[in-house]
Design a protein around this motif. Structure first.
Motif, PDB file in Angstrom:
ATOM      1  N   TRP A 177       0.812  -1.230   0.000  1.00  0.00           N
ATOM      2  CA  TRP A 177       0.000   0.000   0.000  1.00  0.00           C
ATOM      3  C   TRP A 177       0.840   1.272   0.000  1.00  0.00           C
ATOM      4  CZ3 TRP A 177      -3.845  -2.260  -1.737  1.00  0.00           C
ATOM      5  CH2 TRP A 177      -4.331  -3.443  -1.201  1.00  0.00           C
ATOM      6  N   PRO A 178       1.864   1.420   0.835  1.00  0.00           N
ATOM      7  CA  PRO A 178       2.655   2.655   0.726  1.00  0.00           C
ATOM      8  C   PRO A 178       3.374   2.790  -0.612  1.00  0.00           C
ATOM      9  CG  PRO A 178       3.698   1.098   2.228  1.00  0.00           C
ATOM     10  CD  PRO A 178       2.328   0.576   1.946  1.00  0.00           C
ATOM     11  N   ILE A 179       3.710   1.667  -1.238  1.00  0.00           N
ATOM     12  CA  ILE A 179       4.360   1.739  -2.551  1.00  0.00           C
ATOM     13  C   ILE A 179       3.380   2.267  -3.589  1.00  0.00           C
ATOM     14  CG2 ILE A 179       5.524   0.400  -4.339  1.00  0.00           C
ATOM     15  CD1 ILE A 179       6.387  -1.559  -2.159  1.00  0.00           C
ATOM     16  N   ILE A 180       2.151   1.741  -3.571  1.00  0.00           N
ATOM     17  CA  ILE A 180       1.135   2.209  -4.519  1.00  0.00           C
ATOM     18  C   ILE A 180       0.850   3.691  -4.325  1.00  0.00           C
ATOM     19  CG2 ILE A 180      -1.294   2.019  -5.165  1.00  0.00           C
ATOM     20  CD1 ILE A 180      -1.133  -0.955  -4.581  1.00  0.00           C
ATOM     21  N   ILE A 181       0.621   4.092  -3.084  1.00  0.00           N
ATOM     22  CA  ILE A 181       0.212   5.469  -2.810  1.00  0.00           C
ATOM     23  C   ILE A 181       1.320   6.452  -3.178  1.00  0.00           C
ATOM     24  CG2 ILE A 181      -0.420   7.070  -0.959  1.00  0.00           C
ATOM     25  CD1 ILE A 181      -1.829   4.685   0.398  1.00  0.00           C
ATOM     26  N   ASN A 182       2.550   6.171  -2.777  1.00  0.00           N
ATOM     27  CA  ASN A 182       3.641   7.101  -3.070  1.00  0.00           C
ATOM     28  C   ASN A 182       3.953   7.152  -4.555  1.00  0.00           C
ATOM     29  OD1 ASN A 182       5.214   8.240  -0.485  1.00  0.00           O
ATOM     30  ND2 ASN A 182       4.335   6.254   0.014  1.00  0.00           N
ATOM     31  N   THR A 183       3.868   6.010  -5.230  1.00  0.00           N
ATOM     32  CA  THR A 183       4.099   6.020  -6.681  1.00  0.00           C
ATOM     33  C   THR A 183       3.028   6.832  -7.390  1.00  0.00           C
ATOM     34  OG1 THR A 183       5.121   3.822  -6.558  1.00  0.00           O
ATOM     35  CG2 THR A 183       4.380   4.574  -8.712  1.00  0.00           C
ATOM     36  N   ALA A 184       1.774   6.677  -6.977  1.00  0.00           N
ATOM     37  CA  ALA A 184       0.689   7.441  -7.602  1.00  0.00           C
ATOM     38  C   ALA A 184       0.884   8.938  -7.396  1.00  0.00           C
ATOM     39  CB  ALA A 184      -0.655   6.993  -7.023  1.00  0.00           C
ATOM     40  N   VAL A 185       1.279   9.343  -6.200  1.00  0.00           N
ATOM     41  CA  VAL A 185       1.530  10.771  -5.945  1.00  0.00           C
ATOM     42  C   VAL A 185       2.680  11.277  -6.797  1.00  0.00           C
ATOM     43  CG1 VAL A 185       2.250  12.423  -4.187  1.00  0.00           C
ATOM     44  CG2 VAL A 185       0.587  10.659  -3.610  1.00  0.00           C
ATOM     45  N   GLY A 186       3.736  10.472  -6.913  1.00  0.00           N
ATOM     46  CA  GLY A 186       4.860  10.879  -7.736  1.00  0.00           C
ATOM     47  C   GLY A 186       4.501  11.032  -9.204  1.00  0.00           C
ATOM     48  N   VAL A 187       3.678  10.134  -9.720  1.00  0.00           N
ATOM     49  CA  VAL A 187       3.271  10.214 -11.129  1.00  0.00           C
ATOM     50  C   VAL A 187       2.391  11.440 -11.349  1.00  0.00           C
ATOM     51  CG1 VAL A 187       1.917   9.071 -12.926  1.00  0.00           C
ATOM     52  CG2 VAL A 187       3.505   7.746 -11.518  1.00  0.00           C
ATOM     53  N   ARG A 188       1.505  11.735 -10.414  1.00  0.00           N
ATOM     54  CA  ARG A 188       0.650  12.919 -10.559  1.00  0.00           C
ATOM     55  C   ARG A 188       1.461  14.215 -10.545  1.00  0.00           C
ATOM     56  NH1 ARG A 188      -2.617  10.817  -6.169  1.00  0.00           N
ATOM     57  NH2 ARG A 188      -4.034   9.230  -6.954  1.00  0.00           N
ATOM     58  N   ASN A 189       2.601  14.215  -9.863  1.00  0.00           N
ATOM     59  CA  ASN A 189       3.409  15.420  -9.754  1.00  0.00           C
ATOM     60  C   ASN A 189       4.471  15.545 -10.847  1.00  0.00           C
ATOM     61  OD1 ASN A 189       2.217  16.562  -7.435  1.00  0.00           O
ATOM     62  ND2 ASN A 189       3.321  15.127  -6.130  1.00  0.00           N
ATOM     63  N   ILE A 190       4.414  14.703 -11.873  1.00  0.00           N
ATOM     64  CA  ILE A 190       5.343  14.851 -13.000  1.00  0.00           C
ATOM     65  C   ILE A 190       5.054  16.182 -13.702  1.00  0.00           C
ATOM     66  CG2 ILE A 190       6.008  13.925 -15.247  1.00  0.00           C
ATOM     67  CD1 ILE A 190       5.437  11.157 -14.210  1.00  0.00           C
ATOM     68  N   PRO A 191       6.063  17.024 -13.917  1.00  0.00           N
ATOM     69  CA  PRO A 191       5.820  18.314 -14.583  1.00  0.00           C
ATOM     70  C   PRO A 191       5.185  18.133 -15.964  1.00  0.00           C
ATOM     71  CG  PRO A 191       8.009  18.260 -13.605  1.00  0.00           C
ATOM     72  CD  PRO A 191       7.461  16.862 -13.501  1.00  0.00           C
ATOM     73  N   GLU A 192       4.334  19.060 -16.312  1.00  0.00           N
ATOM     74  CA  GLU A 192       3.652  18.990 -17.601  1.00  0.00           C
ATOM     75  C   GLU A 192       4.625  19.126 -18.760  1.00  0.00           C
ATOM     76  OE1 GLU A 192       0.421  18.189 -19.886  1.00  0.00           O
ATOM     77  OE2 GLU A 192       0.555  18.183 -17.683  1.00  0.00           O
ATOM     78  N   ASP A 193       5.736  19.810 -18.526  1.00  0.00           N
ATOM     79  CA  ASP A 193       6.747  19.936 -19.591  1.00  0.00           C
ATOM     80  C   ASP A 193       7.285  18.571 -19.999  1.00  0.00           C
ATOM     81  OD1 ASP A 193       6.408  22.643 -19.507  1.00  0.00           O
ATOM     82  OD2 ASP A 193       8.169  23.021 -18.242  1.00  0.00           O
ATOM     83  N   TYR A 194       7.450  17.672 -19.024  1.00  0.00           N
ATOM     84  CA  TYR A 194       7.926  16.331 -19.348  1.00  0.00           C
ATOM     85  C   TYR A 194       6.933  15.605 -20.250  1.00  0.00           C
ATOM     86  CZ  TYR A 194      11.427  16.827 -15.640  1.00  0.00           C
ATOM     87  OH  TYR A 194      12.475  17.239 -14.858  1.00  0.00           O
TER      88      TYR A 194
END
Length: 296
Positions: A177-194
């Motif tokens: 569960w912490p792996i899923i949640i932290n990965t999802a937050v990280g993916v959502r915070n990918i800059p739009e420029d990328y």
């Protein structure tokens, strides 16, 4: 005052000599490096050593009374000396050193946590990338992650009918569960420029995942992995107390049934040191992969 007098009183100046440059020899550089390394080691080791020594003194004083129900450090040393001094002895299937028991538990943790890392990163990327996946899966994840680890053990025993895969499943379901949640937050915070760059380069989904998503979300992913490895180690010790076997958890339960409190205390020290090493290992890998951007 005459001109001659003024000339006589002038301060005589001499041409400046170039400064002499003293080159440090290789031996001096090595000495300097050794001193720097010794200073860093001292700053890292001396404070915890002082704290541990003070804790041992307080423990010795508090438990030295004949009416104390817990053994002092001196008694632990005397009665559990063989476990401390010989961690790798092997006298049979159930009579092995604590180091072997820790390694057996670590094998289960490696399998369960490894599966949780692969599945957790994949599901976290899906939830973070797709709004529909987040709406459908996130409520389910939030409900399941609140279930205590040992509550899954009866179901896993009924499903697998064996203690070892049941313990691995408990590790998997606890750490994912912490792996899923932290990965999802990280993916959502990918800059739009990328994301715009990936569109310009016309990257497919797999290329975007490997070249853009994982590197950009790596600090969040490794934060989840550090939390997950700690939960994995907690879960395996608790699961082994109930499922039996030769792991470190079963050793603690067996020592409790035999009233061997010094053995339990030594085993707890092994568990704490092993958990610390696991956390440091994942943190070091994360710092290397993310070039030091993860929290230490």
């Amino acid at each position: 005052m005459s001109i001659q007098t003024i000339e006589d009183t002038k301060v005589k100046t001499f041409p400046a000599k170039p400064a002499e440059v003293i080159a440090l020899t290789a031996k001096a550089w090595r000495r300097f490096d050794l001193l720097a390394i010794a200073g860093k080691l001292a700053s890292a080791l001396v404070p915890p050593a002082i704290v541990i020594a003070l804790m041992l003194v307080v423990w010795q004083i508090a438990c030295s009374s004949p009416t104390s129900s817990l053994p002092p450090p001196s008694q632990v040393w005397n009665e559990a000396y063989d476990l401390i001094a010989h961690p790798f002895f092997d006298n049979g299937p159930q009579d092995i050193g604590l180091a072997w028991r820790v390694l057996i538990s670590l094998q289960r943790v490696a399998i369960g946590f490894g599966l949780a890392a692969v599945v957790g990163v994949a599901l976290g990327a899906l939830v973070g990338q797709s709004i529909w996946a987040m709406r459908g899966l996130d409520p389910v994840f939030q409900i399941l992650r609140t279930v205590p680890p040992l509550a899954w053990l009866p179901l896993s025993l009924a499903a697998f009918r064996d203690s070892s895969p049941s313990a691995i499943f408990v590790i998997f379901i606890t750490s994912i569960w912490p792996i899923i949640i932290n990965t999802a937050v990280g993916v959502r915070n990918i800059p739009e420029d990328y994301r715009n760059v990936s569109r310009i380069l016309r990257l497919n989904q797999f290329e975007f995942f490997v070249k853009i998503m994982v590197p950009a979300a790596a600090p969040y992913i490794f934060t989840g992995l550090r939390i997950g490895i700690g939960l994995s180690w907690l879960a395996i010790v608790a699961a082994e107390m109930l499922t039996g076997g030769v792991g470190i958890g079963f050793f603690i339960w067996d020592a409790w049934n035999s009233s061997r409190l010094p053995d339990i205390i030594v085993a707890l020290a092994y568990i704490g040191v092993t958990g610390f090493c696991l956390d440091r290992l994942v943190a070091a890998v994360g710092a290397f992969v993310t070039r030091g951007t993860t929290a230490k």
